[in-house]
Design a protein around this motif. Structure first.
Motif, PDB file in Angstrom:
ATOM      1  N   GLU A   1       0.921  -1.135   0.048  1.00 15.07           N
ATOM      2  CA  GLU A   1      -0.123   0.057   0.029  1.00 15.07           C
ATOM      3  C   GLU A   1       0.840   1.143  -0.053  1.00 15.07           C
ATOM      4  O   GLU A   1       2.214   1.206   0.377  1.00 15.07           O
ATOM      5  CB  GLU A   1      -0.923   0.119   1.191  1.00 15.07           C
ATOM      6  CG  GLU A   1      -1.928  -1.170   1.049  1.00 15.07           C
ATOM      7  CD  GLU A   1      -2.853  -1.288   2.311  1.00 15.07           C
ATOM      8  OE1 GLU A   1      -2.730  -0.120   3.067  1.00 15.07           O
ATOM      9  OE2 GLU A   1      -3.742  -2.165   2.375  1.00 15.07           O
ATOM     10  N   GLY A   2       0.212   2.223  -0.238  1.00 20.36           N
ATOM     11  CA  GLY A   2       0.974   3.625  -0.173  1.00 20.36           C
ATOM     12  C   GLY A   2       1.723   3.796  -1.548  1.00 20.36           C
ATOM     13  O   GLY A   2       2.723   4.549  -1.695  1.00 20.36           O
ATOM     14  N   ALA A   3       1.142   2.977  -2.472  1.00 21.72           N
ATOM     15  CA  ALA A   3       2.250   3.169  -3.890  1.00 21.72           C
ATOM     16  C   ALA A   3       1.630   4.381  -4.675  1.00 21.72           C
ATOM     17  O   ALA A   3       2.282   4.903  -5.617  1.00 21.72           O
ATOM     18  CB  ALA A   3       1.783   1.778  -4.753  1.00 21.72           C
ATOM     19  N   ARG A   4       0.631   4.937  -4.265  1.00 19.18           N
ATOM     20  CA  ARG A   4       0.095   6.064  -4.899  1.00 19.18           C
ATOM     21  C   ARG A   4       0.769   7.360  -5.038  1.00 19.18           C
ATOM     22  O   ARG A   4       1.269   7.788  -3.836  1.00 19.18           O
ATOM     23  CB  ARG A   4      -1.511   6.401  -4.684  1.00 19.18           C
ATOM     24  CG  ARG A   4      -2.292   5.170  -4.994  1.00 19.18           C
ATOM     25  CD  ARG A   4      -3.923   5.369  -4.673  1.00 19.18           C
ATOM     26  NE  ARG A   4      -4.399   6.403  -5.375  1.00 19.18           N
ATOM     27  CZ  ARG A   4      -4.726   6.110  -6.746  1.00 19.18           C
ATOM     28  NH1 ARG A   4      -4.680   4.697  -7.132  1.00 19.18           N
ATOM     29  NH2 ARG A   4      -5.344   6.830  -7.503  1.00 19.18           N
ATOM     30  N   LEU A   5       0.967   7.931  -5.905  1.00 12.20           N
ATOM     31  CA  LEU A   5       1.678   9.431  -5.925  1.00 12.20           C
ATOM     32  C   LEU A   5       0.572  10.138  -5.052  1.00 12.20           C
ATOM     33  O   LEU A   5      -0.629   9.983  -4.963  1.00 12.20           O
ATOM     34  CB  LEU A   5       1.611   9.808  -7.297  1.00 12.20           C
ATOM     35  CG  LEU A   5       2.732   9.175  -8.338  1.00 12.20           C
ATOM     36  CD1 LEU A   5       2.684   9.725  -9.707  1.00 12.20           C
ATOM     37  CD2 LEU A   5       3.978   8.998  -7.710  1.00 12.20           C
ATOM     38  N   SER A   6       1.254  11.137  -4.341  1.00 12.35           N
ATOM     39  CA  SER A   6       0.470  11.943  -3.678  1.00 12.35           C
ATOM     40  C   SER A   6      -0.563  12.527  -4.656  1.00 12.35           C
ATOM     41  O   SER A   6      -0.252  13.062  -5.773  1.00 12.35           O
ATOM     42  CB  SER A   6       1.337  13.123  -2.912  1.00 12.35           C
ATOM     43  OG  SER A   6       0.475  14.008  -2.341  1.00 12.35           O
TER      44      SER A   6
ATOM     45  N   LEU B   1       7.014   7.436 -13.429  1.00 16.84           N
ATOM     46  CA  LEU B   1       6.246   6.884 -12.395  1.00 16.84           C
ATOM     47  C   LEU B   1       4.988   6.925 -12.522  1.00 16.84           C
ATOM     48  O   LEU B   1       4.518   8.147 -12.578  1.00 16.84           O
ATOM     49  CB  LEU B   1       6.668   7.277 -11.145  1.00 16.84           C
ATOM     50  CG  LEU B   1       6.227   6.732  -9.696  1.00 16.84           C
ATOM     51  CD1 LEU B   1       6.209   5.302  -9.547  1.00 16.84           C
ATOM     52  CD2 LEU B   1       6.748   7.501  -8.465  1.00 16.84           C
ATOM     53  N   ALA B   2       4.057   6.047 -12.267  1.00 15.19           N
ATOM     54  CA  ALA B   2       2.361   6.028 -12.543  1.00 15.19           C
ATOM     55  C   ALA B   2       1.882   5.932 -11.092  1.00 15.19           C
ATOM     56  O   ALA B   2       2.525   5.383 -10.216  1.00 15.19           O
ATOM     57  CB  ALA B   2       1.936   5.368 -13.461  1.00 15.19           C
TER      58      ALA B   2
END
Lengths: 423, 170
Positions: free
Chosen positions: A7-12, A109-110
């Motif tokens: 988890e926490g992979a998403r870009l801010s 990075l996506a």
């Protein structure tokens, strides 16, 4: 293999404007009703190509002409699909943002791999400054900045609309590319490593499939697999898992792969200029209990070239993912022969998701797709994606007109253009 | 036939490039060992890094499907520069390369603070003077390469040598 994709992979979900962080609305989970409806979300995906926000001293300053050329190149890459690109921030509506010259990362990075493109507001960042100039790299010319930025920008946008590195592997039917190699799969991929056109495709990367920076600075385009998935986003058939147990062959849930009109995006390669016949389906399902298995049935014909994929760990919208295992079973209850092994996979080469790549059906009849979790206590959601791929046969003395008509009906909205013609 | 010819060409090109890269790496390493002292390079790297730590990999997260490399939680055993203690989180790798560390591996890391795009990991590897990543495995008190993209010329040097250089640079 244990689940790695964390988890926490998403870009801010924030953009920086003049040093201030301007929060963008967080994406809430889409209503279950939408996920479980037949047909994928279909709307124009607007994309802002942001060359302003992250411009720092020492980085390449994209001229107006370069920005326009990059926009036109990416527009051409996606021209067969419903996308709209702009160099100015949209005033309203949903849009995704590609931010260039982000100093966080080298390359791109996506936010996510958004299979079926249900989120039209996700983001990606791109920075090619370290890839051009210097020993062993393509020269830091304006043309190379345009072409490499276009490739990596299209690549990251590809992830945002559901494309994976696997999608660079082509032609379909020749298995995987030599890199990452058969050993990167669990169990080892038993098929050929003949997909030697991968490096020229947009969804290739040096890390994933061994392409080079020179490939990225070249005339890249979307592969057959990418075209299938991009088309599926717009008109694919999406089914919900049926209620009740379907964990035996007699109780299997029947699914139908529906015809998909897939344009040919190949500029050069074995399948350039050819027409495709594609059928596909996606199913949203859940492993809800310990040791549960979900079985789906479909009709196949001898020689059908099939691909299957369970997407869970790599699908950001799934909060409770599983480490999936997929198997293809024949009507006698045996796992189908698959090159030198059997048609069962635990992990693809980048995540704990599972894939069956280029399986040729050995006979006409009913087949079964079994999805289960690797661990007996592992429960969660997944999406199953399956497609059948065939080239329209070369016309002989009979049938030229009918094949032409078939091709006209099932494919191609516009002829392919090489990127080099855009510059 | 064309397919095989193309494959052979790529293999041949790969061998040539590999040889060139190895030669350059060897020359670079030799220069570091015999020319510019490693202590000078370590001091220079420490000046530019926000954090230099020795520690062990405690957790690993994969962001490979989105070109994001791996995220690591490092249990810090010694802070050579900076104030971080306990556990620090690092994101390494990306579209073109990866830094693939095993859980439990002992590492020496020169790190920079990351920006707000990736809230899960606060730090990323710093680059050395030759644009290689300053990420090293530690084996029996000596440095070993952790990635092909690592800074050349540091393998085989002792941790104590680096520790002294970092201390001198403070």
């Amino acid at each position: 293999m244990g689940r790695l994709f964390g988890e926490g992979a998403r870009l801010s979900r924030a953009i920086f404007v003049c040093g201030r962080v301007v929060a963008r609305p967080a994406l809430s989970l889409l209503p279950a009703l939408l996920l479980l409806s037949a047909g994928s979300a279909s709307a124009v995906q607007t994309v802002w190509l942001d060359f302003i926000t992250d411009q720092d001293v020492g980085e390449h300053v994209y001229t107006a002409a370069e920005q326009t050329s990059i926009r036109d190149t990416i527009t051409a890459d996606f021209s067969d699909f419903d996308f709209s690109f702009t160099l100015t921030a949209p005033g309203s509506g949903d849009y995704s943002t590609l931010t260039f010259n982000s100093d966080f990362i080298t390359g791109g990075l996506a936010d996510a791999v958004d299979f079926r493109n249900l989120d039209h507001t996700d983001n990606a960042i791109i920075n090619v400054n370290d890839f051009l100039g210097g020993f062993g790299n393509p020269a830091a010319t304006s043309a190379n900045f345009v072409s490499m930025t276009s490739t990596i920008g299209a690549h990251e946008l590809g992830h945002l609309v559901g494309l994976r590195h696997l999608d660079s592997m082509g032609p379909i039917g020749l298995g995987i590319s030599p890199a990452p190699g058969v050993g990167a799969f669990t169990p080892a991929y038993p098929g050929p490593t003949g997909a030697d056109e991968a490096a020229g495709h947009i969804m290739a990367s040096p890390l994933a499939v061994g392409s080079s920076l020179f490939d990225a600075a070249g005339d890249t385009f979307f592969s057959e697999r990418s075209a299938i998935r991009l088309t599926f986003n717009e008109s694919g058939s999406v089914l919900a898992e049926a209620g009740g147990a379907h964990d035996t062959l007699p109780t299997a849930q029947a699914i139908t792969l529906a015809a998909l009109s897939v344009p040919n995006t190949i500029v050069t390669g074995d399948n350039a200029g050819k027409s495709f016949l594609v059928d596909a389906v996606a199913v949203t399902g859940t492993i809800g209990a310990f040791s549960e298995k979900d079985i789906y049935s479909f009709s196949g014909t001898v020689g059908d070239l099939m691909n299957f994929e369970v997407i869970s760990a790599a699908l950001d919208r799934i909060g409770n993912s599983i480490d999936s295992v997929i198997s293809i079973i024949d009507s006698g209850g045996s796992t189908v022969a698959y090159y030198t092994g059997l048609a069962s996979n635990d992990d693809e080469f980048e995540s704990s998701d599972s894939m069956i790549i280029d399986l040729t059906l050995p006979a006409t009849g009913t087949y079964y797709v079994q999805v289960n979790a690797n661990g007996i206590t592992d429960t969660g959601d997944y999406e199953l994606f399956a497609h059948r791929f065939k080239l329209v046969p070369e016309p002989g003395t009979f049938g030229f007109l009918s094949l032409s008509l078939l091709a006209a009906l099932r494919m191609s909205r516009s002829p392919r253009r090489s990127r080099s013609r855009l510059r | 036939m064309q397919r095989f010819a193309s494959a052979r060409y790529r293999v041949a090109l790969g061998i040539v490039l590999f040889t060139v890269v190895q030669s350059v790496a060897f020359a670079s390493g030799a220069r570091a060992a015999g020319g510019e002292a490693i202590s000078d390079r370590a001091a220079d790297a420490a000046e530019r890094a926000d954090l230099v730590v020795l520690g062990r990999v405690a957790a690993k997260r994969s962001y490979l499907p989105v070109d994001g490399g791996f995220g690591y939680d490092i249990v810090v055993s010694e802070t050579l520069k900076g104030t971080e203690s306990g556990t620090c989180s690092v994101r390494a790798g990306g579209w073109a390369y990866k830094v693939d560390l095993s859980i439990g591996a002992e590492v020496l890391l020169f790190l920079e603070e990351s920006d707000a795009f990736l809230p899960a990991e606060r730090f990323k590897p710093a680059y050395g003077s030759e644009r290689g990543l300053l990420v090293f495995l530690v084996r029996a008190g000596r440095l070993a390469a952790a990635t092909r993209e690592g800074e050349a010329g540091w393998a085989g040097r002792s941790v104590s040598e680096v520790r002294e250089a970092v201390a001198a640079a403070k």
